[in-house]
Scaffold this motif. Structure first.
Motif, short mmCIF file in Angstrom:
data_model
loop_
_atom_site.label_atom_id
_atom_site.label_comp_id
_atom_site.label_asym_id
_atom_site.label_seq_id
_atom_site.Cartn_x
_atom_site.Cartn_y
_atom_site.Cartn_z
N TYR A 1 -91.66 -16.01 -22.42
CA TYR A 1 -91.22 -17.37 -22.16
C TYR A 1 -91.17 -17.55 -20.65
CZ TYR A 1 -86.46 -15.55 -21.32
OH TYR A 1 -85.37 -14.87 -20.85
N LEU A 2 -91.38 -18.77 -20.20
CA LEU A 2 -91.45 -19.07 -18.77
C LEU A 2 -90.41 -20.11 -18.40
CD1 LEU A 2 -94.58 -18.50 -19.86
CD2 LEU A 2 -95.10 -18.96 -17.45
N ARG A 3 -89.93 -20.01 -17.17
CA ARG A 3 -88.96 -20.96 -16.63
C ARG A 3 -89.00 -20.84 -15.11
NH1 ARG A 3 -83.51 -17.56 -18.41
NH2 ARG A 3 -83.91 -15.73 -17.12
N GLN A 4 -88.32 -21.73 -14.42
CA GLN A 4 -88.22 -21.60 -12.97
C GLN A 4 -87.42 -20.34 -12.62
OE1 GLN A 4 -87.65 -25.21 -10.43
NE2 GLN A 4 -87.20 -26.19 -12.39
N LEU A 5 -87.85 -19.66 -11.56
CA LEU A 5 -87.14 -18.45 -11.15
C LEU A 5 -85.75 -18.80 -10.61
CD1 LEU A 5 -87.12 -15.40 -10.64
CD2 LEU A 5 -88.11 -15.85 -8.39
N HIS A 6 -85.67 -19.80 -9.77
CA HIS A 6 -84.38 -20.25 -9.25
C HIS A 6 -84.33 -21.77 -9.34
CE1 HIS A 6 -82.91 -16.44 -7.83
NE2 HIS A 6 -83.98 -16.24 -7.10
N ASP A 7 -83.28 -22.26 -9.95
CA ASP A 7 -83.10 -23.71 -10.03
C ASP A 7 -81.61 -24.00 -9.94
OD1 ASP A 7 -83.73 -26.39 -10.27
OD2 ASP A 7 -83.73 -26.36 -12.45
N TRP A 8 -81.08 -23.86 -8.73
CA TRP A 8 -79.66 -24.06 -8.48
C TRP A 8 -78.79 -23.10 -9.30
CZ3 TRP A 8 -78.57 -30.07 -8.37
CH2 TRP A 8 -79.29 -30.64 -7.32
N LYS A 9 -79.22 -21.88 -9.42
CA LYS A 9 -78.48 -20.94 -10.26
C LYS A 9 -77.35 -20.27 -9.49
CE LYS A 9 -82.11 -19.88 -13.61
NZ LYS A 9 -83.05 -20.91 -13.18
N GLY A 10 -76.23 -20.08 -10.18
CA GLY A 10 -75.09 -19.39 -9.60
C GLY A 10 -74.24 -18.78 -10.69
N ASP B 1 -93.35 -17.27 -35.12
CA ASP B 1 -94.23 -16.12 -34.98
C ASP B 1 -94.22 -15.59 -33.56
OD1 ASP B 1 -96.50 -14.34 -35.77
OD2 ASP B 1 -97.61 -15.60 -34.36
N ASN B 2 -94.07 -16.48 -32.60
CA ASN B 2 -94.04 -16.11 -31.19
C ASN B 2 -92.58 -16.01 -30.74
OD1 ASN B 2 -93.97 -16.44 -28.23
ND2 ASN B 2 -96.16 -16.89 -28.39
N HIS B 3 -92.18 -14.85 -30.23
CA HIS B 3 -90.77 -14.68 -29.84
C HIS B 3 -90.43 -15.46 -28.58
CE1 HIS B 3 -89.48 -12.01 -32.99
NE2 HIS B 3 -90.58 -11.31 -32.84
N GLY B 4 -91.43 -15.78 -27.77
CA GLY B 4 -91.18 -16.69 -26.66
C GLY B 4 -90.78 -18.06 -27.18
N GLU B 5 -91.45 -18.51 -28.21
CA GLU B 5 -91.10 -19.78 -28.83
C GLU B 5 -89.71 -19.72 -29.46
OE1 GLU B 5 -93.04 -23.07 -31.94
OE2 GLU B 5 -93.92 -21.05 -31.77
N ARG B 6 -89.37 -18.56 -30.04
CA ARG B 6 -88.02 -18.39 -30.60
C ARG B 6 -86.96 -18.59 -29.52
NH1 ARG B 6 -84.80 -14.33 -29.84
NH2 ARG B 6 -86.46 -12.90 -29.17
N VAL B 7 -87.16 -17.96 -28.35
CA VAL B 7 -86.20 -18.07 -27.26
C VAL B 7 -86.10 -19.51 -26.78
CG1 VAL B 7 -85.71 -17.40 -24.88
CG2 VAL B 7 -86.47 -15.68 -26.52
N VAL B 8 -87.25 -20.14 -26.56
CA VAL B 8 -87.26 -21.50 -26.02
C VAL B 8 -86.58 -22.48 -26.97
CG1 VAL B 8 -88.77 -23.44 -25.41
CG2 VAL B 8 -89.26 -21.14 -24.54
N LEU C 1 -89.49 -24.85 -18.98
CA LEU C 1 -89.25 -23.89 -20.06
C LEU C 1 -90.34 -24.01 -21.12
CD1 LEU C 1 -87.20 -21.78 -21.15
CD2 LEU C 1 -86.07 -23.67 -22.35
N GLY C 2 -91.10 -22.93 -21.30
CA GLY C 2 -92.18 -22.90 -22.29
C GLY C 2 -92.49 -21.47 -22.68
N TRP C 3 -93.55 -21.26 -23.43
CA TRP C 3 -93.87 -19.91 -23.91
C TRP C 3 -95.37 -19.67 -23.91
CZ3 TRP C 3 -92.29 -23.88 -27.11
CH2 TRP C 3 -93.17 -24.25 -28.13
N GLN C 4 -95.71 -18.39 -24.07
CA GLN C 4 -97.11 -18.00 -24.05
C GLN C 4 -97.26 -16.62 -24.68
OE1 GLN C 4 -100.33 -18.30 -24.41
NE2 GLN C 4 -100.33 -19.78 -22.74
#
Length: 474
Positions: A382-391, A345-352, A366-369
């Motif tokens: 959906y929520l996650r860290q903004l930067h976490d060793w991303k490249g 029902d929650n599209h944030g949950e779908r993504v996660v 990684l979670g949702w709200q």
């Protein structure tokens, strides 16, 4: 979809026969080429429709970013391609798919064990669906990007074939592996760099590409909350605040209705963050030790521009212990017009859930709200860290040898994700060991890049005529 009953997961022979039967029903050659139907939709109308649910003042920025080149247009045109893919042949074998598997949605990031891995990193459109759709979108993205840097037709075909060969060979390997080996398989930075070094020694890529890749890896290890804070946060009256850079970064204080106070914001955010914590995997989580400080709306990506995306500043022990989260709006997947709706029902949950299933390792934040906005409407995030060793690879500076290597790598990563999320044995049996599927998809990618150029031209005409508005800055 497939009319045959699904075989038992423990009957590996039946699963393989299921894939071979799908091949007889939908030959691999049937995936070749693309011819638009006479009654094909108006691409500009679909983009106009998408804009109706987005932040109005940000839509012109989205259009400006899509206008840069046919490749940036392709990145923002997931809905258009989903509508086209809905009319293409499918094997009937489904898996969890990314839904937007273009080459810029792959990159490196840190795992909870603090290892650097290469994997898919965007799941906004994820949904169960035909695995072929992801392969076709990925291959076509390389064709579009290869045209962008001026590759010849023959070189573009070699790149396209590399995508599908990488996918097919890794899927065959996964199908023949022990169960846990198939589930645990992932590309860590050391393995990635070893592959690059082997390509250089074999003179299939140049030394400068090895140096460029090394630089991406080294830079990724520095991209964490501390570095992001140094770029995005300032101190105002002794307190940390996300610095304004309108229209790309706008603090919450500048957006909420008159009469609303900072105390109101803090109280609401504390409640929302407590609720968000219930969606995290760990029963005891470091999130419990952080407190809310500030937040701002931030424009991100190309296709995502106009959806609501926030950066949330949190503090741990003190100001020297910051954390930045990204809260990104999750709308219905563009695939849901053409496939069964999400079970969530929650599209944030779908993504996660899609991300957790397809990725080799996922962010512990990684979670949702679901949030009620100032306009009284509920929206999923959906929520996650903004930067976490991303490249990410510098796709604007690709050449043919680099693109071919990267294409095979991305194809293999996509196969690993599909192998975890679906029936790797059936898909491998459908693909087989010949290159028939490879050549069919390479032809599709070339034809679909032609379609993308026609759509881009129609889009550019719509901007020039004033039908669509594009910002002067991206």
């Amino acid at each position: 979809m497939n009319p045959q009953p699904l075989p038992s997961p423990t009957d590996f022979s039946a699963r393989a026969e299921y894939g071979r039967e799908a091949r007889r029903r939908t030959p691999r050659s049937s995936h070749a080429g693309w011819t638009p139907p006479a009654d094909r939709f108006d691409p500009v109308a679909l983009l106009e429709e998408q804009a109706t649910t987005r932040v109005p003042e940000l839509v012109p920025i989205r259009h400006a970013r899509m206008l840069v080149s046919p490749f940036t247009f392709y990145r923002g045109a997931a809905l258009l391609m989903a509508a086209d893919l809905a009319s293409t042949p499918v094997s009937g074998i489904t898996t969890q798919i990314c839904g937007d598997a273009h080459l810029s949605n792959f990159g490196v990031f840190g795992t909870p064990e603090r290892r650097l891995v290469f994997d898919i990193n965007d799941f906004d459109e994820t949904l169960p669906g035909p695995w072929e759709w992801d392969v076709k979108r990925l291959a076509a993205s390389f064709e579009v990007a290869s045209r962008n840097f001026g590759a010849s037709r023959g070189d573009r075909r070699a790149v396209n074939l590399a995508v599908v060969r990488g996918y097919r060979e890794i899927m065959l390997t996964a199908a023949g592996s022990n169960v846990l080996d198939a589930w645990y398989d992932r590309i860590e930075a050391e393995r990635f760099m070893a592959s690059v070094e082997a390509e250089r020694k074999a003179k299939r890529i140049e030394r400068r590409q090895l140096k460029s890749t090394t630089a991406v890896i080294e830079k990724a290890r520095t991209r964490d909350s501390m570095r992001a804070v140094a770029k995005l946060v300032e101190v105002v009256d002794g307190e940390m605040r996300i610095a304004a850079d309108p229209p790309l970064i706008v603090p919450l204080d500048d957006l909420h209705p008159a009469g609303r106070t900072r105390e109101d914001d803090v109280a609401q955010m504390k409640q929302l963050l407590r609720s968000y914590q219930s969606t995290l995997r760990l029963p005891r989580h470091p999130m419990e030790e952080f407190e809310y400080v500030h937040m701002a709306r931030k424009v991100v990506g190309v296709g995502s521009v106009g959806t609501r995306a926030w950066i949330v500043l949190l503090r741990g022990r003190d100001d020297g212990d910051p954390l930045l989260l990204q809260a990104k709006q999750a709308e219905a997947s563009v695939l849901e017009r053409f496939l069964p709706a999400s079970e969530f029902d929650n599209h944030g949950e779908r993504v996660v859930n899609g991300q957790r299933l397809m990725q080799a390792a996922s962010d512990i934040f990684l979670g949702w709200q679901r949030v009620t906005g100032f306009d009284g409407l509920e929206r999923d995030f959906y929520l996650r860290q903004l930067h976490d060793w991303k490249g990410a690879a510098d796709v604007d500076n690709f050449d043919v040898t680099g693109a071919r290597f990267y294409a095979e790598l991305c194809g293999g990563v996509l196969a690993r994700a599909h192998a975890r999320a679906g029936d790797r044995v059936a898909i491998a049996a459908y693909l087989g060991r010949s290159d028939r599927f490879d050549t069919a998809i390479a032809e599709f990618a070339s034809d679909y890049a032609d379609q993308n150029e026609r759509d881009y031209a129609a889009f550019a005409d719509a901007v020039a005529s004033g039908r669509l508005e594009a910002a002067s800055t991206v």
